[in-house]
Design a protein around this motif. Structure first.
Motif, PDB file in Angstrom:
ATOM      1  N   MET A 135       0.840  -1.201   0.000  1.00  0.00           N
ATOM      2  CA  MET A 135       0.000   0.000   0.000  1.00  0.00           C
ATOM      3  C   MET A 135       0.881   1.260   0.000  1.00  0.00           C
ATOM      4  N   LEU A 136       1.987   1.197   0.726  1.00  0.00           N
ATOM      5  CA  LEU A 136       2.871   2.369   0.778  1.00  0.00           C
ATOM      6  C   LEU A 136       3.599   2.571  -0.548  1.00  0.00           C
ATOM      7  N   ASP A 137       3.940   1.487  -1.232  1.00  0.00           N
ATOM      8  CA  ASP A 137       4.488   1.626  -2.588  1.00  0.00           C
ATOM      9  C   ASP A 137       3.545   2.462  -3.456  1.00  0.00           C
ATOM     10  N   ALA A 138       2.262   2.092  -3.409  1.00  0.00           N
ATOM     11  CA  ALA A 138       1.277   2.806  -4.231  1.00  0.00           C
ATOM     12  C   ALA A 138       1.116   4.240  -3.746  1.00  0.00           C
ATOM     13  N   LEU A 139       0.966   4.391  -2.436  1.00  0.00           N
ATOM     14  CA  LEU A 139       0.800   5.746  -1.873  1.00  0.00           C
ATOM     15  C   LEU A 139       1.939   6.658  -2.317  1.00  0.00           C
ATOM     16  N   LEU A 140       3.156   6.163  -2.200  1.00  0.00           N
ATOM     17  CA  LEU A 140       4.311   7.000  -2.543  1.00  0.00           C
ATOM     18  C   LEU A 140       4.332   7.339  -4.028  1.00  0.00           C
ATOM     19  N   ALA A 141       3.983   6.360  -4.867  1.00  0.00           N
ATOM     20  CA  ALA A 141       4.001   6.592  -6.314  1.00  0.00           C
ATOM     21  C   ALA A 141       2.963   7.648  -6.714  1.00  0.00           C
ATOM     22  N   TYR A 142       1.750   7.504  -6.238  1.00  0.00           N
ATOM     23  CA  TYR A 142       0.698   8.455  -6.618  1.00  0.00           C
ATOM     24  C   TYR A 142       0.947   9.831  -6.006  1.00  0.00           C
ATOM     25  N   ALA A 143       1.407   9.851  -4.762  1.00  0.00           N
ATOM     26  CA  ALA A 143       1.697  11.141  -4.127  1.00  0.00           C
ATOM     27  C   ALA A 143       2.814  11.863  -4.876  1.00  0.00           C
ATOM     28  N   HIS A 144       3.828  11.115  -5.235  1.00  0.00           N
ATOM     29  CA  HIS A 144       4.941  11.694  -5.995  1.00  0.00           C
ATOM     30  C   HIS A 144       4.428  12.323  -7.297  1.00  0.00           C
ATOM     31  N   ALA A 145       3.475  11.643  -7.921  1.00  0.00           N
ATOM     32  CA  ALA A 145       2.917  12.135  -9.187  1.00  0.00           C
ATOM     33  C   ALA A 145       1.837  13.194  -8.978  1.00  0.00           C
TER      34      ALA A 145
END
Lengths: 520, 520
Positions: A207-217
């Motif tokens: 979930m944190l992988d996804a959170l970080l990717a979308y937040a970064h974008a």
């Protein structure tokens, strides 16, 4: 209408103290080195994988998030606002099974596509979401590609990017870039994703992988603790609410650390457990109160808010229970002024099943609530004094001028509900609501048309999906998978039946454990 | 929780002007010489059978009515308060037909008695009302006698006296005197009745006979315009609300002229019409808004208020439609803070059918709403901080001390809803909510016990009923009618089936015309 307030000021203060004590004294686990590093750099105490927070730091981070934002669609006419008084409706998300009438089986890409077609065809839905059902006939490594392609080609409404892995998140963002362009994607919310805490008090690596990717974008992140009281939280609702705050607020703080101002949605999914069987229960008083209280908390934080329902139910059948449990959580979402309502149509059997008939039932519910929660306008014309003069005492209004001018659209016409008298209904074969719903959705699917899409964009999407499928699965798409791209629009419940499959082990226990990574 | 406000102050002012204009310029018909005489003596202008009112006179009369009163039961522990924040629940009233599972037929006294048994057995109901179904196997002239006897012997809760004629009202009052004594009856509300306006803008002779009799005796009168918009009122909701005010307020003014301070309940029954068929519709947005607005108007007048629902539906089956339409009007009653909720359990098929299965569905709905509308209490103990310390991160709460201490009663257990998984449900024969409800009500009836009643009182009731039956029908009660007094307590759906009867002509059209004298 003004949202209902289920909590007193004193209760709000106690709940505020509750989450503060949890995050500072017990801490939250973040199973991801990058997240731990970000929090450590921001001055929070990190021990192993636990972060012990200064609650005021969290409040400062959360204040960076916008209270409202526009979620863009590839068709600008389909843009929606998340926040304020706006409500955004999305069909059921996540079920591994699908039900069409009497047929209950593992879901496939055709089912996924039909939900997209329905979500596109009906104005009731603002988005098809990201996963109206789990298309198990596509290899799991590449499944997110076919899902996002269907969302981008069969609908022109906002969509949810996949959150199941860093790879899936990156591919979703890449597909979004093909459609929106890199300029738009870097400056606007062109998609959202939903990440679930692994409650209690843990955010896991995927979930944190996804959170970080979308937040970064800079894309919108919905942060949703998935709490079944008695399993993932204590059995008392105040404790669950404090925990929900601790989990969602720390997730939001992380998003803001990655990219200050990144749009987020405070999420909740809060229900109870049958303490005899351990099974989840939906639509009871605890569910309703949980939704009402969560909405009030989100308003206090001035954040866009995702309610727990949707039309949730434990019922295995599209029957009275499915309707009243579903209406309970949906009504609470309206009463509490929810901004994002996942699971608006089709949720059955505790979320294990996406039901086409249930979707139609839910639509009638949503339309009724939309009308009922629109404040009544009164003026001299609407008082219709002349109609009384015309009809007089003991008469009837069927044929009077006031009625004749308005009879076509004076009342909302239900999609599903019948007023047929008993004899006419019996002559028609006594079709109950479930039976009638089957004919309605089949008709919607049969008449659905994909929205226009530029051939170059379509080609780029297909090329991306094909290339990535080869890279991820080590082989090109099979004929079946390739066919999924050009599935004709016909009602599959009628013409494309296939054999019932064996059910995969573990599907039934999805909602039972505390390790749900699927989207509740 | 605080009731919802659907109307702005401006809307309230316009509606106030609306009823004032109707009663002063168009007038209200009262088809009863005594009523006309009372109004004329009070200085109102009377032409033929129309009364043209000074609106301020009506307001003055209405101000004489209590804002809240106690409705007494023969068992003082069953007394209820009508008004303020109290809600009183009564099962369905009036249907000529009954449904038990697949059996739909004309209702009889056994059905009536079983509804009384259920209303007595369950704390959810505060009264069995006056006519949970129409017992057509008792001669119509004497039917009210058997009905009131069943209400007084099979329940010890407050009851509704018959309003179908002056004779029926007098007999109801006489039976009430046998049970309560003349002293109590002359000083307290020991029963209530419900009179319907013959909308539009007419009170007819039979309803006024009853109104005058109960008001004279100081018993509570519920005054209910029965408005299906498009039939008995204009198609616009504001017009219907103004008309409803005009009708109910003039009825209340008459009660106060007869006996100042007599307890009354402002009634409403407001729904829409299917403009294609002329059939009534229930549970749509107009129904919900009508209930919300009516409640706000009653609060403005500081009167106890009867909401339109109840769990109303047009559905011919106990299916999803029956549940979501029923829940719509019931939810509105809760949101609007209704004091008296008739049709709380069992209403089916636009009120033509009293359904035992639907009653069970409705009970689950009411229990959910009762819980959800009880403000959430938060204190330090309920925050369960120690449970978090015990369970930690990513654990589960099933076995922790906090759960073990509370698991038996921490969540409301539904009466009907199942959380069974699909495989277990299929093994059990895949019973839907309707099927399961059948077993539940049969069990309640099988275990029902009549409340204690003094032998002398019982003998006096029987003697009165027997004497009056002879006087009214010209013959003694038949064996069947006599047996009705000693009906054994068994689930009739299982053991006392009888042949389906021909349906009486006109039953189906009961809700269609504007001349409803039955109890909506």
């Amino acid at each position: 209408m003004r949202p209902v307030e289920a909590l007193s000021d004193e209760a709000l203060a106690l709940l505020d103290g509750g989450w503060r004590r949890i995050v500072s004294e017990i801490g939250i686990e973040f199973l991801h080195p990058r997240a731990l590093e970000l929090f450590r750099s921001a001055g929070q105490r990190v021990e192993d994988e636990k972060v012990f927070f200064d609650p005021d730091f969290i409040a400062e981070q959360v204040a960076l998030a916008p209270s409202s934002f526009t979620l863009h669609a590839r068709n600008p006419a389909r843009d929606v606002v998340l926040g304020g008084e706006h409500m955004v409706f999305v069909p059921v998300q996540g079920p591994p099974y699908v039900r069409r009438g009497d047929e209950r089986r593992v879901a496939g890409i055709e089912d996924f596509e039909d939900f997209c077609r329905i979500a596109q065809a009906l104005d009731d839905f603002d988005s098809a979401g990201g996963l109206p059902c789990e298309p198990s006939d596509i290899p799991v490594e590449a499944r997110h590609l076919d899902c996002v392609r269907a969302l981008l080609t069969l609908t022109d409404k906002p969509f949810q990017g996949s959150q199941i892995s860093a790879i899936a998140a990156a591919d979703s963002l890449a597909l979004g870039e093909i459609v929106f362009g890199s300029e738009a994607l870097s400056t606007r919310a062109c998609m959202y994703t939903n990440v679930n805490a692994n409650s209690p008090l843990r955010w896991d690596d995927r979930m944190l992988d996804a959170l970080l990717a979308y937040a970064h974008a800079g894309q919108a992140v919905v942060l949703t603790p998935f709490l079944l009281m008695g399993a993932m939280s204590p059995v008392s609702l105040p404790a669950a609410l404090a925990q929900q705050l601790a989990e969602t607020l720390t997730g939001i703080a992380l998003v803001q650390l990655v990219r200050p101002g990144c749009p987020v949605v405070m999420g909740g999914f809060l229900s109870a457990t049958d303490m005899q069987s351990g099974a989840p229960t939906f639509g009871g008083p605890e569910s309703m109160l949980g939704v009402l209280a969560s909405g009030q908390l989100a308003r206090q934080w001035q954040l866009p808010w995702r309610s727990g329902g949707g039309a949730l139910t434990s019922s295995p059948a599209v029957d009275a229970q499915a309707a009243y449990e579903g209406m309970a959580t949906m009504t609470a979402a309206f009463m509490a002024g929810a901004n994002l309502v996942l699971h608006t149509g089709g949720w059955l059997e505790s979320g294990l099943v996406a039901s086409f008939e249930k979707l139609i039932v839910d639509l009638d519910i949503v339309r009724t609530l939309r009308g009922a929660f629109t404040p009544l306008e009164v003026d001299e014309v609407s008082l219709a004094f002349d109609a009384h003069l015309e009809v007089g005492h003991g008469g009837h209004f069927f044929g009077c001028a006031h009625t004749m001018e308005r009879f076509r659209d004076c009342f909302q016409r239900p999609l599903l509900a019948t007023t047929a008298n008993f004899e006419a209904w019996q002559e028609a074969g006594a079709p109950d609501a479930n039976t009638r719903a089957g004919a309605i959705w089949a008709d919607i699917v049969a008449h659905a048309e994909p929205p226009p899409l530029d051939d170059d964009v379509r080609g780029a999407i297909d090329a991306f999906v094909e290339r990535r499928t080869v890279e991820l699965t080590g082989r090109p798409p099979t004929v079946r998978e390739a066919r999924a791209r050009v599935t004709p629009v016909t009602p599959p419940g009628r013409t494309r039946r296939r054999e019932r499959r064996a059910e995969p082990a573990g599907g039934e226990s999805r909602c039972r454990g505390s390790q749900s990574v699927l989207d509740p």
